[in-house]
Enzyme design. Structure first.
Site, PDB file in Angstrom:
ATOM      1  CG  ASP A 108       4.772  -1.703  -5.075  1.00 43.18           C
ATOM      2  OD1 ASP A 108       5.960  -1.307  -5.080  1.00 43.18           O
ATOM      3  OD2 ASP A 108       4.200  -2.130  -4.062  1.00 43.18           O
ATOM      4  NE  ARG A 139       4.664   6.158   6.953  1.00 42.10           N
ATOM      5  CZ  ARG A 139       3.383   5.810   6.863  1.00 42.10           C
ATOM      6  NH1 ARG A 139       2.935   4.756   7.518  1.00 42.10           N
ATOM      7  NH2 ARG A 139       2.561   6.510   6.099  1.00 42.10           N
TER       8      ARG A 139
END
Length: 218
Positions: free
Chosen positions: A213, A112
């Site tokens: 994660d 992003r």
């Protein structure tokens, strides 16, 4: 076991068996330890790859068996490759390798842009002959679909036919499916679960947290 279900045009949902629901119950649980999260995620990924292979075209093949017997079987048409959207998509590469020995795998890095909040292409490394292959695009989560749609643009620019792209993911949001289908109606989405919605921060609800994660423990 029931067959996979086409819930929208070119959206294939894995059969929602008790086994699959049990696997998702484990990986959705925030108390699940990393080792179990990886193990049970890998099981789901393997199911997604198998369903992706089910979607590939085949031709009739006559097989000579032991004892002079003949078997009317099938043979895959065309070559495949995997393309993972880095980082989380790399978690799905081994599931593809487990099913397809020596499969070629490319990578696309999309992040992003902090200024525009839009996805931006940072890196791509793809097989030179990718335009001749069926492509399994790998990314665990389909939320807004922004990264995956940019990855499809990269594939199309390299000559891959839209109907030869299969997008494999563990969880999808209805908003992401809708956006993806409107822009790329011939790309097949193969998913293990379709959740309720995106929240105001564009996270899948109920979801399972940040897949990368939890898988890589970073």
């Amino acid at each position: 076991m029931s067959s996979s279900q086409e819930v929208h045009k070119n959206v294939i949902l894995l059969p929602q068996t008790n086994q699959l629901i049990g696997l998702y119950s484990i990986i959705r649980d925030q108390e699940t330890k990393r080792g179990d999260f990886v193990f049970y995620s890998d099981r789901i990924i393997r199911l997604l790859v198998e369903e992706g292979l089910n979607q590939l075209p085949v031709e009739t093949a006559t097989i000579n068996c032991h004892g002079g017997q003949v078997y009317q079987g099938a043979k895959f048409l065309g070559k495949i490759c995997g393309v993972s959207i880095v980082r989380a998509g790399e978690s799905m590469e081994m599931g593809l390798r487990d099913c397809c020995r020596s499969v070629r795998i490319g990578k696309i890095l999309i992040q992003r842009d902090e200024e525009t909040a839009l996805p931006k292409l940072f890196y791509e490394k793809l097989p030179e002959d990718i335009s001749d292959r069926y492509v399994f695009l790998l990314d665990p989560m389909l939320a807004t679909g922004g990264s995956a749609m940019m990855a499809v643009e990269v594939l199309l620019s390299r000559g891959v036919q839209m109907n030869r792209i299969f997008f494999l993911n563990l969880l999808a949001a209805p908003e992401g499916i809708k956006a993806f289908q409107e822009k790329y109606p011939e790309v097949k989405i193969i998913t293990g679960g379709i959740d309720e919605k995106l929240d105001e921060d564009k996270y899948i609800v109920p979801g399972l947290g940040d897949f990368g994660d939890r898988y890589y423990c970073i």
